[in-house]
Design a protein around this motif. Structure first.
Motif, PDB file in Angstrom:
ATOM      1  N   THR A   1       1.467  -4.344 -11.305  1.00  0.00           N
ATOM      2  CA  THR A   1       2.810  -4.872 -11.114  1.00  0.00           C
ATOM      3  C   THR A   1       3.195  -4.749  -9.650  1.00  0.00           C
ATOM      4  O   THR A   1       2.612  -3.959  -8.918  1.00  0.00           O
ATOM      5  CB  THR A   1       3.811  -4.052 -11.934  1.00  0.00           C
TER       6      THR A   1
ATOM      7  N   ARG B   1      -0.368   4.758 -14.250  1.00  0.00           N
ATOM      8  CA  ARG B   1      -0.994   4.121 -15.404  1.00  0.00           C
ATOM      9  C   ARG B   1       0.003   3.454 -16.319  1.00  0.00           C
ATOM     10  O   ARG B   1      -0.192   2.328 -16.750  1.00  0.00           O
ATOM     11  CB  ARG B   1      -1.832   5.136 -16.166  1.00  0.00           C
ATOM     12  N   SER B   2       1.074   4.146 -16.634  1.00  0.00           N
ATOM     13  CA  SER B   2       1.977   3.550 -17.617  1.00  0.00           C
ATOM     14  C   SER B   2       2.734   2.367 -17.029  1.00  0.00           C
ATOM     15  O   SER B   2       2.977   1.383 -17.711  1.00  0.00           O
ATOM     16  CB  SER B   2       2.933   4.592 -18.175  1.00  0.00           C
ATOM     17  N   LYS B   3       3.070   2.449 -15.756  1.00  0.00           N
ATOM     18  CA  LYS B   3       3.829   1.352 -15.152  1.00  0.00           C
ATOM     19  C   LYS B   3       2.921   0.441 -14.343  1.00  0.00           C
ATOM     20  O   LYS B   3       3.381  -0.509 -13.736  1.00  0.00           O
ATOM     21  CB  LYS B   3       4.931   1.920 -14.246  1.00  0.00           C
ATOM     22  N   ARG B   4       1.660   0.786 -14.299  1.00  0.00           N
ATOM     23  CA  ARG B   4       0.673  -0.022 -13.552  1.00  0.00           C
ATOM     24  C   ARG B   4       1.134  -0.286 -12.121  1.00  0.00           C
ATOM     25  O   ARG B   4       1.188  -1.406 -11.651  1.00  0.00           O
ATOM     26  CB  ARG B   4       0.365  -1.296 -14.324  1.00  0.00           C
TER      27      ARG B   4
END
Lengths: 338, 338
Positions: free
Chosen positions: A58, A111-114
């Motif tokens: 992102t 990782r979770s929000k890339r």
DNA sequence: TTGAAAGCGCTAACAT
DNA sequence: ATGTTAGCGCTTTCAA
């Protein structure tokens, strides 16, 4: 309201809309104008989730902040947010406590929000290559650099001041005035943070002035919190040690020290001189005005983002950016009493 | 590392993985455990963009902040961030300048980030139903409420203090001490923000004490900025008006006022009493300690998130939550000199 | 209780 | 210069 609607409305394919949205060159000016008009009229706003899904990352950068209580870091943080928006990126902020591991938190955020990259605001200095490998994205250490770690300069970026040298300079200001008994107000002397570094600058400034370090003049607050600084100074004063000046590693702590001194009837600068590092807004309005080495907080935030974005663009390289402080002369300095 | 890999690894379909991820009931405990184990072992982290794409909204709430320079709002902001993370939501922060329109910015944020809700931190009070219709999502006014607008109570939520009453209380503290010539330090008297509301409280407190409002004792800083407050107080003092106390609508502004008074040789509280509203951390350490009505900043942030999440859950309803301040007795109050 | 399959809105090959 | 189309990773009907 999706890209499809815009396509239909303007009579072209969704690809063309996408091209316009992403400023691709291969669009006739005439068509581009038409599409832009349609977007305008339809109040179309692209769905960033869909946009991001295609890519592997992102357009978002993460900021991991240790110690948000600190007004100085707040100022940097806000500068970061502004610059991130300006660059059409998004920012996610994550606060951590003083015992949490910024690297672990950062890795999980990535990782979770890339995320494309990270900015660490106020952290430790002792990362190892193995630890940062878990991150997987470029990062910038903001307000500090990896002095105590084993990272190669090329492995990371940082925007910082020379804590050691600035502390040296601050303390030299005191020794130049004739002070010999200089206390230091800090977090801890060996926490691998700016506290330790500024302490080293203090030690060496004393040494170069021919003053022997007196361990009794070290005031450890165990944190950068203003309340803790006040309490630590209070206890220090109770011991009745002899001193004529204090070097506070942070403005906020210095403000607490002035108060603690005042509480026991000691006046700054008549009974005790004081100098700090940071330059937060409110310290201009203490009585007397705090004499301090002002860090360029806005610039620090802005530059951190710039550096990160550059690294991201080139997909290589790194950058160590050292900024300078500026002495703000307040009213907390005086010669020691004869 | 996607849901597919986890499915393959644990020998079930991706649907089942999705069910486990979302805590759906229809999964055998045995299977759930197996999947959880696979997730663990693979260090799988769901891709939130993909996740969000399916739904029409993201698990994200936006915070539009007006005036980040204000230490009080910072404190609230950080409390919001903590609570949002705790609830497994994400937060996007957006700072706006004093002239920007929080509603427009909020609406744009909602669309581009597809937010579920908004929190406005430090804003105006004069929204109309038409304006908020552009938002399209529930929102909470944090630190203020829609006093000057025409919104129905059911159309929005807010977490706030009773600015009018608290200001009244602050000023009454001064009149009770015998002060008659009380100046007020504020942003503007008619900006439809807390400044105007607290000014009303000031006016009515004077009135109820039988004191006629003296317009010459209104110190307008035109902003909530500490520097502006200092300058405004400075100019006010130059005029040589007669006064014995100041009510400052914010701690930070009060700190500036103390400094300005001190600059011209006036001492607080001997020559001038001072009371403020906010209760920021640093004002405990001014000399003398600021007497102020402390807003529960952490609670304000936490509650704002709770309220928003509740509204989101029920898809209906709204909530007006009024919090109380607590008087922190400092050393800035004294009887007027005879 | 589980799985297959159809999208969600967008980007980027690839084709024209 | 523009259009067609195949995914991106996940959620969610719908069937089984």
């Amino acid at each position: 309201m999706t890209i499809k609607d815009v396509a239909k409305y303007s009579g072209v394919s969704i690809t063309t809309i996408s091209r316009v949205l992403n400023n691709h060159p291969d669009v006739r000016e005439e068509v581009r104008a038409k599409v832009l008009k349609a977007i305008e009229e339809l109040h179309y706003v692209p769905n960033s989730s869909a946009r991001d899904l295609g890519k592997m990352q992102t357009d978002t950068i993460g900021v991991v902040v240790r110690g948000v209580g600190n007004p100085f870091l707040n100022s940097v943080l806000h500068a970061i947010e502004k610059e991130v928006s300006r660059a059409d990126y998004s920012m996610v902020m994550h606060q951590i406590g003083s015992n949490e591991d910024e690297l672990a938190e950062g890795a999980s955020l990535v990782r979770s929000k890339r995320l494309k990259g990270l900015i660490f605001l106020g952290g430790r200095f002792d990362y190892t290559p193995e630890q940062i490998a878990t991150l997987g994205v470029p990062f910038v250490c903001c307000t500090y650099t990896n002095t105590f770690g084993s990272l190669k300069k090329t492995a990371y970026s940082s925007v910082y001041i020379d804590d050691y040298a600035e502390a040296f300079r601050a303390v030299k200001t005191l020794t130049d005035l004739g002070h010999k008994k200089i206390a230091v107000l800090l977090g801890t002397t060996d926490d691998h943070s700016i506290s330790e570094l500024r302490f080293k600058g203090y030690c060496d400034a004393l040494k170069s002035a021919g003053i022997v370090l007196d361990k009794d003049l070290i005031i450890e607050a165990k944190s950068f919190n203003i309340d803790d600084a006040f309490k630590a100074t209070e206890s220090f004063l109770k011991k009745g040690k002899d001193f004529t000046a204090i070097f506070s590693i942070a403005d906020a702590m210095g403000i607490a020290a002035i108060k603690a001194l005042h509480t026991v009837g000691l006046n700054v600068p008549d009974d005790c001189s004081l100098i700090a590092i940071d330059g937060i807004q409110v310290s201009k309005y203490t009585i007397p005005t705090l004499t301090t080495l002002v860090q360029p907080s806005k610039q620090m935030g802005t530059r951190a983002v710039e550096v990160l974005l550059n690294v991201l663009k080139d997909e290589c390289g790194s950058c160590q950016l050292k900024l300078e402080t500026a002495l703000r002369e307040g009213g907390t300095l005086a010669k020691p009493k004869a």
